[in-house]
Design a protein around this motif. Structure first.
Motif, short mmCIF file in Angstrom:
data_model
loop_
_atom_site.label_atom_id
_atom_site.label_comp_id
_atom_site.label_asym_id
_atom_site.label_seq_id
_atom_site.Cartn_x
_atom_site.Cartn_y
_atom_site.Cartn_z
N PRO A 31 0.81 -1.21 0.00
CA PRO A 31 0.00 0.00 0.00
C PRO A 31 0.85 1.26 0.00
N ASP A 32 0.26 2.37 -0.47
CA ASP A 32 0.95 3.65 -0.52
C ASP A 32 1.45 4.04 0.86
N GLY A 33 2.59 4.74 0.87
CA GLY A 33 3.15 5.20 2.14
C GLY A 33 4.14 4.24 2.74
N ARG A 34 4.36 3.06 2.10
CA ARG A 34 5.34 2.11 2.62
C ARG A 34 6.31 1.74 1.50
N GLY A 35 7.16 2.67 1.15
CA GLY A 35 8.13 2.44 0.10
C GLY A 35 9.28 1.59 0.59
N GLY A 90 6.28 -3.35 15.83
CA GLY A 90 7.20 -4.21 16.56
C GLY A 90 8.22 -4.95 15.72
N VAL A 91 8.30 -4.64 14.43
CA VAL A 91 9.24 -5.32 13.55
C VAL A 91 10.63 -4.74 13.73
N ALA A 92 11.64 -5.61 13.88
CA ALA A 92 13.03 -5.16 14.00
C ALA A 92 13.47 -4.53 12.69
N ALA A 93 14.12 -3.38 12.77
CA ALA A 93 14.54 -2.69 11.56
C ALA A 93 15.70 -1.76 11.88
N MET A 94 16.46 -1.44 10.87
CA MET A 94 17.62 -0.57 11.04
C MET A 94 17.35 0.85 10.54
N HIS A 95 16.22 1.06 9.90
CA HIS A 95 15.95 2.34 9.25
C HIS A 95 14.94 3.16 10.05
N LEU A 96 14.82 2.94 11.34
CA LEU A 96 13.81 3.62 12.14
C LEU A 96 14.08 5.12 12.22
N ARG A 97 13.00 5.90 12.20
CA ARG A 97 13.07 7.34 12.38
C ARG A 97 12.28 7.73 13.62
N ALA A 98 12.89 8.54 14.48
CA ALA A 98 12.26 8.91 15.74
C ALA A 98 11.19 9.96 15.53
N CYS A 99 10.21 9.99 16.43
CA CYS A 99 9.20 11.05 16.44
C CYS A 99 9.92 12.39 16.57
N SER A 100 9.62 13.32 15.69
CA SER A 100 10.35 14.60 15.66
C SER A 100 10.05 15.47 16.86
N ALA A 101 8.92 15.23 17.55
CA ALA A 101 8.55 16.07 18.68
C ALA A 101 9.17 15.61 19.99
N LYS A 142 10.94 12.38 20.51
CA LYS A 142 12.09 11.47 20.35
C LYS A 142 11.95 10.18 21.17
N LEU A 143 10.75 9.89 21.69
CA LEU A 143 10.56 8.70 22.52
C LEU A 143 10.26 7.45 21.71
N THR A 144 9.64 7.61 20.55
CA THR A 144 9.23 6.47 19.74
C THR A 144 9.90 6.54 18.38
N SER A 145 10.00 5.37 17.73
CA SER A 145 10.62 5.28 16.40
C SER A 145 9.76 4.38 15.52
N TYR A 146 9.77 4.66 14.24
CA TYR A 146 8.88 3.95 13.31
C TYR A 146 9.63 3.54 12.05
N CYS A 147 9.15 2.41 11.47
CA CYS A 147 9.75 1.90 10.24
C CYS A 147 9.17 2.55 9.00
N SER A 148 8.02 3.22 9.11
CA SER A 148 7.40 3.83 7.95
C SER A 148 6.44 4.93 8.40
N LYS A 149 6.06 5.76 7.44
CA LYS A 149 5.12 6.83 7.73
C LYS A 149 3.76 6.27 8.14
N SER A 150 3.33 5.19 7.50
CA SER A 150 2.03 4.62 7.82
C SER A 150 1.98 4.11 9.26
N CYS A 151 3.07 3.51 9.74
CA CYS A 151 3.11 3.05 11.14
C CYS A 151 3.05 4.24 12.10
N GLN A 152 3.74 5.31 11.76
CA GLN A 152 3.71 6.49 12.63
C GLN A 152 2.31 7.07 12.71
#
Length: 520
Positions: free
Chosen positions: A7-11, A471-482, A484-494
């Motif tokens: 689906p869109d948003g998960r490149g 909960g998927v293990a990943a190396m490309h996680l990006r932290a919440c910009s506000a 910094k407590l959480t990290s996500y593998c994609s925009k759709s998960c965030q």
């Protein structure tokens, strides 16, 4: 519609990590290259190459047969898979990438690759039927050589992407089954049926207090690379067993068929590569199971037998040799952590084994695993200091000071390529150990008797970063910009985590408000 589209948003979630690694790789001088960085780049590029090839294979062989379909012919599906060049090439590329990632403790699968694996490529060992994750009967023998590769990939996929509570199969047992099907007796599962190689490893370990021995040298890198930049940079092939080394293990008829399939479909790959991947992945999983006293774990003796086989085989690269030393260094004292052990002949042999591994890792520039070996040695030296005389205690504590100082330097050298979350974990662990050492030394000065009674805890393992939503293990996680407590593998998960009833929205706003209030 393409059944394997996302689906869109998960490149492609690996591209950002790859770009960073390629820049670090290009900036490194030839005499400063780190085998671990090469292995990580090989793993990431291998995952991309495997995804491309396995998507082609899945489209040609079709989705996995559904049990509810009366016209489904699983045998015909498997025959098409066994004859598919893309299937062989994609699975071998994925296994090489998976092995490198597991040895590093860093791996991730893109959403599209996960979809291809569980909806087509891994049938019958792991597949989606009627919207549910299913697993094939492990007691059924493998009849086609491609199934060996499928089962190995399924073990990695389950370990990397399926939460413990949803696992119907044990990944280590799946890999053990592959080793036994192709190289009978190679995992010491039954002593009367042991291969000649296992018997040779048993004799060698018996002469060394059941502590493995390290090879004098190893290739800079193993063969392969699939045409990737990392493979070209790594160069060379794994050294074959040297004269006087262990003999090649016996191969079953299924193994001979797999060797023929690899020669036909995957030039440059051999059964030796498959064996190396299977041994390293099994050792990684079995070592963790032994450390946490998992009831499904193999015995420590079996873990050591396979470790010695791997170290004596001539198949491992320098980085992989150090990784196996780390597995041994964690598993052995993890089951026998007491003051008397470190003063026993076996304890002394283990300390020497770890010191030898650290020396080789330093010489080979395997910095991350060098620091891990130092952390494995840390509790043993503390135990040696407990109850020892003045000079012996001072020497052990001085070595501990040196190790902790060196750990920080080794980890800093990994900064150009190590993911930021992993780097932060390692720095925090080393700071904690340094502070613990300071506190213990202060306690020793105040009351030597109480120091001797202190419990020595092992250094914690570094966890693979995971997406805060899926909960998927990943190396490309990006932290919440506000916050910094959480990290996500994609925009759709965030977005999904933010919008969920018990999601991140309230927590984020509360944390940001608290930070702003504290700053005023």
């Amino acid at each position: 519609m393409d059944p394997f589209s996302i689906p869109d948003g998960r490149g492609d979630p690996l591209e950002i990590t790859l770009q960073r690694l390629r820049r670090a790789n290009a900036a490194a001088a030839p005499d400063e290259r780190q085998p671990e960085m090469d292995a990580l780049l090989l793993s990431m590029e291998g995952l991309q190459a495997a995804e491309e090839q396995l998507v082609k294979a899945a489209k040609r062989v079709g989705p996995a047969p559904q049990p509810s379909d009366p016209d489904a012919r699983p045998d015909l599906w498997t025959e098409r898979a066994d004859a598919s060049v893309d299937m062989y090439q994609g699975l071998t590329a994925l296994l090489e990438a998976a092995c490198a990632g597991m040895c590093l403790g860093m791996y991730s699968l893109s959403p599209r690759l996960q979809r291809v694996l569980d909806r087509s490529v891994l049938f019958p060992f792991f597949f989606v039927a009627n919207g549910r994750l299913m697993g094939g009967n492990m007691r059924n023998g493998m009849t086609h050589p491609v199934q060996v590769l499928q089962r190995m990939v399924a073990a990695f996929y389950i370990n990397a992407s399926v939460p413990d509570g949803r696992r119907r199969m044990d990944p280590a047992a799946m890999l053990e089954g592959c080793l036994e099907e192709v190289w009978p007796g190679s995992t010491a599962r039954s002593q009367p049926d042991e291969s000649a190689e296992v018997r040779a490893a048993r004799r060698l370990l018996g002469c060394q207090h059941w502590v493995p021995s390290l090879p004098e040298d190893a290739p800079h890198a193993t063969s392969g690379g699939g045409g990737t930049a990392a493979g070209a940079a790594a160069g060379g092939a794994a050294a074959s067993s040297s004269e006087g080394g262990q003999a090649e293990p016996g191969v079953s008829e299924l193994g001979e068929e797999l060797e023929a399939g690899l020669q036909l479909h995957c030039p440059g790959r051999s059964l030796r590569d498959v064996r190396r991947w299977a041994m390293l992945m099994w050792l990684d999983l079995a070592g963790t199971a032994c450390l946490v006293n998992d009831p499904r774990a193999p015995s420590l003796d079996r873990l050591l037998l396979v470790s010695q086989q791997a170290l004596s085989s001539g198949l491992l690269s320098r980085f992989e040799v150090v990784r196996v030393a780390h597995i041994v260094g964690k598993a052995v004292p993890g089951q026998q952590m007491q003051a008397g052990f470190v003063r026993s002949p076996r304890g002394a042999a283990l300390v020497g084994f770890l010191e030898g591994g650290i020396a080789k890792a330093q010489a080979w520039r395997v910095h991350k695993e060098c620091a891990a070996l130092a952390r494995a040695l840390y509790p043993l030296l503390l135990l040696r200091a407990q109850g020892a005389g003045g000079a012996e205690r001072d020497a052990a504590l001085a070595r501990l000071d040196q190790l902790m100082e060196s750990c920080s330097a080794w980890v800093k050298r990994c900064k150009p390529w190590l993911p930021a979350a992993t780097m932060q974990q390692l720095v925090a662990i080393d700071r904690g150990l340094q502070q613990q050492l300071v506190d213990l030394k202060s306690q020793m000065l105040r009351s030597p008797e109480e120091f001797d009674a202190l419990h020595v805890a092992e250094a914690p393992d570094v966890e693979v970063p995971k997406c805060s939503h899926c909960g998927v293990a990943a190396m490309h996680l990006r932290a919440c910009s506000a916050c910094k407590l959480t990290s996500y593998c994609s925009k759709s998960c965030q977005v999904a985590h933010w919008r969920a009833p018990d999601g991140h929205k309230a927590e984020c706003r509360a944390h940001v408000a608290a930070q702003q209030g504290g700053a005023q």
